[in-house]
Design a protein around this motif. Structure first.
Motif, PDB file in Angstrom:
ATOM      1  N   PRO A  28       0.798  -1.229   0.000  1.00 51.00           N
ATOM      2  CA  PRO A  28       0.000   0.000   0.000  1.00 51.00           C
ATOM      3  C   PRO A  28       0.832   1.281   0.000  1.00 51.00           C
ATOM      4  O   PRO A  28       0.330   2.336  -0.378  1.00 51.00           O
ATOM      5  CB  PRO A  28      -0.851  -0.111   1.275  1.00 51.00           C
ATOM      6  CG  PRO A  28      -0.272  -1.214   2.071  1.00 51.00           C
ATOM      7  CD  PRO A  28       0.533  -2.082   1.156  1.00 51.00           C
ATOM      8  N   ASP A  29       2.112   1.203   0.383  1.00 45.95           N
ATOM      9  CA  ASP A  29       2.976   2.383   0.379  1.00 45.95           C
ATOM     10  C   ASP A  29       3.751   2.554  -0.930  1.00 45.95           C
ATOM     11  O   ASP A  29       4.464   3.546  -1.094  1.00 45.95           O
ATOM     12  CB  ASP A  29       3.978   2.307   1.541  1.00 45.95           C
ATOM     13  CG  ASP A  29       3.294   2.387   2.891  1.00 45.95           C
ATOM     14  OD1 ASP A  29       2.210   3.006   2.985  1.00 45.95           O
ATOM     15  OD2 ASP A  29       3.829   1.814   3.861  1.00 45.95           O
ATOM     16  N   ASN A  30       3.618   1.615  -1.847  1.00 49.62           N
ATOM     17  CA  ASN A  30       4.334   1.680  -3.118  1.00 49.62           C
ATOM     18  C   ASN A  30       3.646   2.709  -4.020  1.00 49.62           C
ATOM     19  O   ASN A  30       2.440   2.642  -4.251  1.00 49.62           O
ATOM     20  CB  ASN A  30       4.327   0.292  -3.772  1.00 49.62           C
ATOM     21  CG  ASN A  30       5.208   0.211  -4.989  1.00 49.62           C
ATOM     22  OD1 ASN A  30       5.381   1.178  -5.720  1.00 49.62           O
ATOM     23  ND2 ASN A  30       5.756  -0.972  -5.228  1.00 49.62           N
ATOM     24  N   GLU A  31       4.430   3.646  -4.549  1.00 46.41           N
ATOM     25  CA  GLU A  31       3.857   4.685  -5.412  1.00 46.41           C
ATOM     26  C   GLU A  31       3.192   4.126  -6.662  1.00 46.41           C
ATOM     27  O   GLU A  31       2.334   4.789  -7.256  1.00 46.41           O
ATOM     28  CB  GLU A  31       4.935   5.693  -5.805  1.00 46.41           C
ATOM     29  CG  GLU A  31       5.386   6.561  -4.649  1.00 46.41           C
ATOM     30  CD  GLU A  31       6.390   7.607  -5.077  1.00 46.41           C
ATOM     31  OE1 GLU A  31       6.372   8.020  -6.257  1.00 46.41           O
ATOM     32  OE2 GLU A  31       7.192   8.007  -4.228  1.00 46.41           O
ATOM     33  N   ALA A  32       3.557   2.931  -7.075  1.00 46.75           N
ATOM     34  CA  ALA A  32       2.964   2.318  -8.274  1.00 46.75           C
ATOM     35  C   ALA A  32       1.459   2.128  -8.129  1.00 46.75           C
ATOM     36  O   ALA A  32       0.757   2.026  -9.140  1.00 46.75           O
ATOM     37  CB  ALA A  32       3.632   0.980  -8.567  1.00 46.75           C
TER      38      ALA A  32
END
Length: 166
Positions: free
Chosen positions: A136-140
């Motif tokens: 959930p913290d991945n910018e993708a």
């Protein structure tokens, strides 16, 4: 001038798929990176091992400059079943998508081009939906939402998302 070509994965790309599997493992800035051989654990190796089996498809983005080719990223789609479910598994009819871009090529539209190619191919194959797993913290996650992926659940600490093919 550098041209970027998106082409289907072939056998010469398999070593790069292993590199991209490792690159796809998200770690926060304060975390230690994973050991490289983690990609050979059963939970992860299933994404590349034996690539080219029935149903597998994907693409590689390649930059060509002065006759030299450099792979920038890959996107893979692979079917799983309940017995070997991946992190983004929803059902046996929905392939799980995995994507990674080399660090220096991120934010330059490579991921967009790979997803476009993958979703178009899925549509041509009559596939109704594609799933993926993302931290959930991945910018993708923002890129995936732009393509219509919606959150449908969690697996461990990752969000499972699905895109219905129109």
């Amino acid at each position: 001038m550098t041209d970027i070509v998106v082409r289907s994965i072939d056998e010469r790309d398999v070593p790069f798929l292993w590199e991209m599997l490792y690159a796809s493992l998200y770690t926060r800035a304060e975390d230690e990176p994973f050991e490289r051989d983690i990609i050979h654990s059963p939970g992860l190796s299933k994404y590349v091992e034996g690539w080219g089996r029935v149903g597998d498809f994907g693409f590689v983005a390649v930059a060509t400059h002065g006759g030299q080719d450099r792979r920038l990223g890959s996107i893979t789609l692979r079917f799983f079943n309940e017995q070997n479910a991946g992190f983004g598994y929803v059902n046996a009819e929905t392939p799980e998508m995995g994507m990674a871009i080399i660090e220096e090529a991120r934010g330059q539209g490579v991921g967009t081009r790979l997803i476009q190619a993958a979703l178009e191919e899925a549509k041509q194959r009559g596939i109704a939906a594609v799933s993926l797993s993302v931290d959930p913290d991945n910018e993708a996650i923002r890129l995936y939402r732009r393509f219509g992926f919606v959150e449908v659940g969690m697996c461990d600490t990752s969000v499972t998302m699905v895109c219905t093919i129109q």
